[in-house]
Design an enzyme around this catalytic site. Structure first.
Site, PDB file in Angstrom:
ATOM      1  N   GLY A 170      -9.038   3.838   6.991  1.00 15.66           N
ATOM      2  CA  GLY A 170      -8.783   5.269   7.162  1.00 15.66           C
ATOM      3  C   GLY A 170      -7.325   5.624   7.385  1.00 15.66           C
ATOM      4  O   GLY A 170      -6.877   6.671   6.936  1.00 15.66           O
ATOM      5  N   ASP A 212      -6.293  -6.485   4.555  1.00 12.83           N
ATOM      6  CA  ASP A 212      -5.680  -5.149   4.485  1.00 12.83           C
ATOM      7  C   ASP A 212      -5.714  -4.522   5.865  1.00 12.83           C
ATOM      8  O   ASP A 212      -6.785  -4.288   6.415  1.00 12.83           O
ATOM      9  CB  ASP A 212      -6.472  -4.308   3.471  1.00 12.83           C
ATOM     10  CG  ASP A 212      -5.933  -2.896   3.314  1.00 12.83           C
ATOM     11  OD1 ASP A 212      -4.839  -2.599   3.837  1.00 12.83           O
ATOM     12  OD2 ASP A 212      -6.629  -2.096   2.643  1.00 12.83           O
ATOM     13  N   GLY A 213      -4.517  -4.249   6.387  1.00 13.50           N
ATOM     14  CA  GLY A 213      -4.397  -3.536   7.665  1.00 13.50           C
ATOM     15  C   GLY A 213      -3.601  -4.324   8.684  1.00 13.50           C
ATOM     16  O   GLY A 213      -3.986  -5.429   9.057  1.00 13.50           O
ATOM     17  N   GLY A 214      -2.444  -3.779   9.064  1.00 16.12           N
ATOM     18  CA  GLY A 214      -1.639  -4.416  10.108  1.00 16.12           C
ATOM     19  C   GLY A 214      -0.978  -5.713   9.681  1.00 16.12           C
ATOM     20  O   GLY A 214      -0.618  -6.533  10.535  1.00 16.12           O
ATOM     21  N   SER A 226       0.843  -1.197   0.000  1.00 14.90           N
ATOM     22  CA  SER A 226       0.000   0.000   0.000  1.00 14.90           C
ATOM     23  C   SER A 226       0.876   1.243   0.000  1.00 14.90           C
ATOM     24  O   SER A 226       1.678   1.453   0.920  1.00 14.90           O
ATOM     25  CB  SER A 226      -0.897   0.014   1.237  1.00 14.90           C
ATOM     26  OG  SER A 226      -1.427   1.315   1.415  1.00 14.90           O
ATOM     27  N   GLY A 273       1.330  -2.022   4.053  1.00 12.58           N
ATOM     28  CA  GLY A 273       1.820  -0.662   3.862  1.00 12.58           C
ATOM     29  C   GLY A 273       3.102  -0.426   4.615  1.00 12.58           C
ATOM     30  O   GLY A 273       4.199  -0.499   4.056  1.00 12.58           O
ATOM     31  N   SER A 274       2.981  -0.183   5.926  1.00 13.13           N
ATOM     32  CA  SER A 274       4.165   0.178   6.709  1.00 13.13           C
ATOM     33  C   SER A 274       5.214  -0.923   6.724  1.00 13.13           C
ATOM     34  O   SER A 274       6.411  -0.648   6.714  1.00 13.13           O
ATOM     35  CB  SER A 274       3.777   0.585   8.128  1.00 13.13           C
ATOM     36  OG  SER A 274       2.589  -0.003   8.538  1.00 13.13           O
ATOM     37  N   GLY A 276      -3.065   4.084   7.916  1.00 13.25           N
ATOM     38  CA  GLY A 276      -2.053   3.032   7.953  1.00 13.25           C
ATOM     39  C   GLY A 276      -1.484   2.910   9.353  1.00 13.25           C
ATOM     40  O   GLY A 276      -1.768   3.714  10.239  1.00 13.25           O
ATOM     41  N   GLY A 277      -0.697   1.871   9.556  1.00 12.65           N
ATOM     42  CA  GLY A 277       0.039   1.722  10.809  1.00 12.65           C
ATOM     43  C   GLY A 277      -0.771   1.262  12.003  1.00 12.65           C
ATOM     44  O   GLY A 277      -0.317   1.372  13.144  1.00 12.65           O
ATOM     45  N   MET A 294     -11.353  -6.189   5.685  1.00 14.39           N
ATOM     46  CA  MET A 294     -10.502  -5.214   6.380  1.00 14.39           C
ATOM     47  C   MET A 294     -10.101  -5.772   7.745  1.00 14.39           C
ATOM     48  O   MET A 294     -10.950  -6.218   8.514  1.00 14.39           O
ATOM     49  CB  MET A 294     -11.240  -3.885   6.565  1.00 14.39           C
ATOM     50  CG  MET A 294     -11.445  -3.071   5.306  1.00 14.39           C
ATOM     51  SD  MET A 294      -9.922  -2.605   4.440  1.00 14.39           S
ATOM     52  CE  MET A 294      -9.049  -1.647   5.686  1.00 14.39           C
ATOM     53  N   ASP A 333      -4.835   3.511  -1.926  1.00 16.43           N
ATOM     54  CA  ASP A 333      -5.951   3.838  -1.039  1.00 16.43           C
ATOM     55  C   ASP A 333      -6.536   5.200  -1.395  1.00 16.43           C
ATOM     56  O   ASP A 333      -5.891   6.231  -1.196  1.00 16.43           O
ATOM     57  CB  ASP A 333      -5.471   3.845   0.419  1.00 16.43           C
ATOM     58  CG  ASP A 333      -5.144   2.439   0.902  1.00 16.43           C
ATOM     59  OD1 ASP A 333      -6.041   1.574   0.843  1.00 16.43           O
ATOM     60  OD2 ASP A 333      -3.992   2.204   1.315  1.00 16.43           O
ATOM     61  N   HIS A 382      -1.197  -1.357  -4.234  1.00 21.64           N
ATOM     62  CA  HIS A 382      -2.474  -1.038  -3.591  1.00 21.64           C
ATOM     63  C   HIS A 382      -2.552   0.473  -3.364  1.00 21.64           C
ATOM     64  O   HIS A 382      -1.696   1.065  -2.710  1.00 21.64           O
ATOM     65  CB  HIS A 382      -2.543  -1.796  -2.262  1.00 21.64           C
ATOM     66  CG  HIS A 382      -3.817  -1.646  -1.504  1.00 21.64           C
ATOM     67  ND1 HIS A 382      -4.916  -2.447  -1.734  1.00 21.64           N
ATOM     68  CD2 HIS A 382      -4.179  -0.802  -0.503  1.00 21.64           C
ATOM     69  CE1 HIS A 382      -5.886  -2.110  -0.900  1.00 21.64           C
ATOM     70  NE2 HIS A 382      -5.475  -1.108  -0.147  1.00 21.64           N
ATOM     71  N   HIS A 438      -8.327   0.706  -3.874  1.00 21.07           N
ATOM     72  CA  HIS A 438      -9.204   0.493  -2.722  1.00 21.07           C
ATOM     73  C   HIS A 438      -9.935   1.808  -2.465  1.00 21.07           C
ATOM     74  O   HIS A 438      -9.351   2.749  -1.936  1.00 21.07           O
ATOM     75  CB  HIS A 438      -8.346   0.071  -1.517  1.00 21.07           C
ATOM     76  CG  HIS A 438      -9.133  -0.117  -0.254  1.00 21.07           C
ATOM     77  ND1 HIS A 438      -8.513  -0.256   0.978  1.00 21.07           N
ATOM     78  CD2 HIS A 438     -10.462  -0.207  -0.013  1.00 21.07           C
ATOM     79  CE1 HIS A 438      -9.450  -0.414   1.916  1.00 21.07           C
ATOM     80  NE2 HIS A 438     -10.638  -0.375   1.334  1.00 21.07           N
TER      81      HIS A 438
HETATM   82  C1  DX5 Z   1      -6.220   1.505   5.666  1.00 21.73           C
HETATM   83  C2  DX5 Z   1      -5.756   1.188   4.280  1.00 21.73           C
HETATM   84  C3  DX5 Z   1      -4.622   0.254   4.215  1.00 21.73           C
HETATM   85  C4  DX5 Z   1      -3.361   0.752   4.866  1.00 21.73           C
HETATM   86  C5  DX5 Z   1      -2.597  -0.426   5.376  1.00 21.73           C
HETATM   87  O1  DX5 Z   1      -7.423   2.192   5.575  1.00 21.73           O
HETATM   88  O2  DX5 Z   1      -6.823   0.607   3.542  1.00 21.73           O
HETATM   89  O3  DX5 Z   1      -4.362  -0.135   2.870  1.00 21.73           O
HETATM   90  O4  DX5 Z   1      -2.531   1.468   4.002  1.00 21.73           O
HETATM   91  O5  DX5 Z   1      -1.475   0.028   6.026  1.00 21.73           O
HETATM   92  P1  DX5 Z   1      -0.683  -0.873   7.074  1.00 21.73           P
HETATM   93  O6  DX5 Z   1      -0.146  -2.046   6.355  1.00 21.73           O
HETATM   94  O7  DX5 Z   1       0.374   0.054   7.563  1.00 21.73           O
HETATM   95  O8  DX5 Z   1      -1.664  -1.260   8.145  1.00 21.73           O
HETATM   96 ZN    ZN Z   2      -6.354  -0.300   1.606  1.00 23.82          ZN
END
Ligand code: DX5
Ligand code: ZN
Length: 218
Positions: free
Chosen positions: A138, A171-173, A6, A193-194, A140-141, A133, A31, A29, A62
């Site tokens: 909303g 998606d997420g964490g 992401s 993402g992170s 990242g991180g 999800m 967002d 990805h 997304h």
């Molecule tokens: C959150 C996004 C994710 C986010 C994931 O609303 O949809 O795509 O970027 O980031 P990480 O991997 O850092 O949780």
């Molecule tokens: Zn996303």
């Protein structure tokens, strides 16, 4: 096993270079947030159109936006490989999905952590992907929510039973630890993402996540 980094965790002043760091990923990805469906704002159509032109890998959009019936088709027209909208944002997900497929995009439907998947099981043939999800959309991180995992089991079973090809995305964490949990629960497509853009070598982290997911799939 697909790994989709992401770009929410990338350097927004250097997106072309950041996409170059993940050229071994399956998809990128992206967002899209509108500050209405979620309390955050990212990028819109003009930027997505340009990313489409410079990305070394196809785009996985997304859409965390209101009124996907109006906007999602325009995102599909950018040439995006996959467009995912939120179930909570429309009362006619099938119409939105069909408008995406008509424009040559894969159609994805996303559910927030508190949204059940059962109402969508009979609609699965209309979709190419379901995004479960694993954080509140909303930002990242955030920390992975393991309580969302039973939904993947339900979906994986329904997909197997119907013999259709629907990707199951989380998606997420997602990181070195949580990817194993999600893969065991039935996910096959992982957004990170992170964990990817925060790594010294983003491409090495993509490979690492892919092999961890493969090791924990069943
Ligand atoms: C959150 C996004 C994710 C986010 C994931 O609303 O949809 O795509 O970027 O980031 P990480 O991997 O850092 O949780
Ligand atoms: Zn996303």
């Amino acid at each position: 096993m697909r790994i989709n980094p992401s770009i929410l965790a990338a350097d927004f002043a250097n997106l072309e270079a950041e996409l170059g760091r993940i050229s071994n990923a399956d998809l990128a990805h992206i967002d899209v947030m509108d500050n209405h469906f979620v309390p955050n704002l990212t990028i819109g159509l003009p930027v997505v159109e340009r990313l489409q032109q410079v990305s070394p890998v196809p785009l996985d959009l997304h859409l965390m936006i209101d009124d996907p019936a109006r906007w999602a088709p325009l995102y599909a027209e950018t040439g995006a490989y996959s467009v995912t909208f939120h179930a909570e944002a429309t009362d006619d997900p099938v119409a939105v999905a069909r408008s995406l497929r008509e424009r040559g995009a894969r159609a994805g439907i996303a559910v927030k952590p508190g949204t059940a998947v059962e109402p969508y099981l009979e609609l699965l043939p209309e979709f190419d992907m379901v995004l479960v999800m694993t954080v509140e959309p909303g930002f990242g991180g955030q920390s992975f929510m393991p309580e969302t995992m039973p939904k993947l089991g339900v979906l994986a079973q329904a997909v197997r039973a119907s013999g259709i090809d629907v990707w199951l995305q989380v998606d997420g964490g997602i990181n070195d630890d949580t990817i194993a949990i999600a893969a065991e629960a039935g996910a096959d497509t992982f957004v990170a993402g992170s964990s990817v853009f925060g790594a010294e070598s983003a491409s090495a982290q993509v490979d690492r996540l892919r092999s961890l997911a493969a090791r924990h799939t069943h």
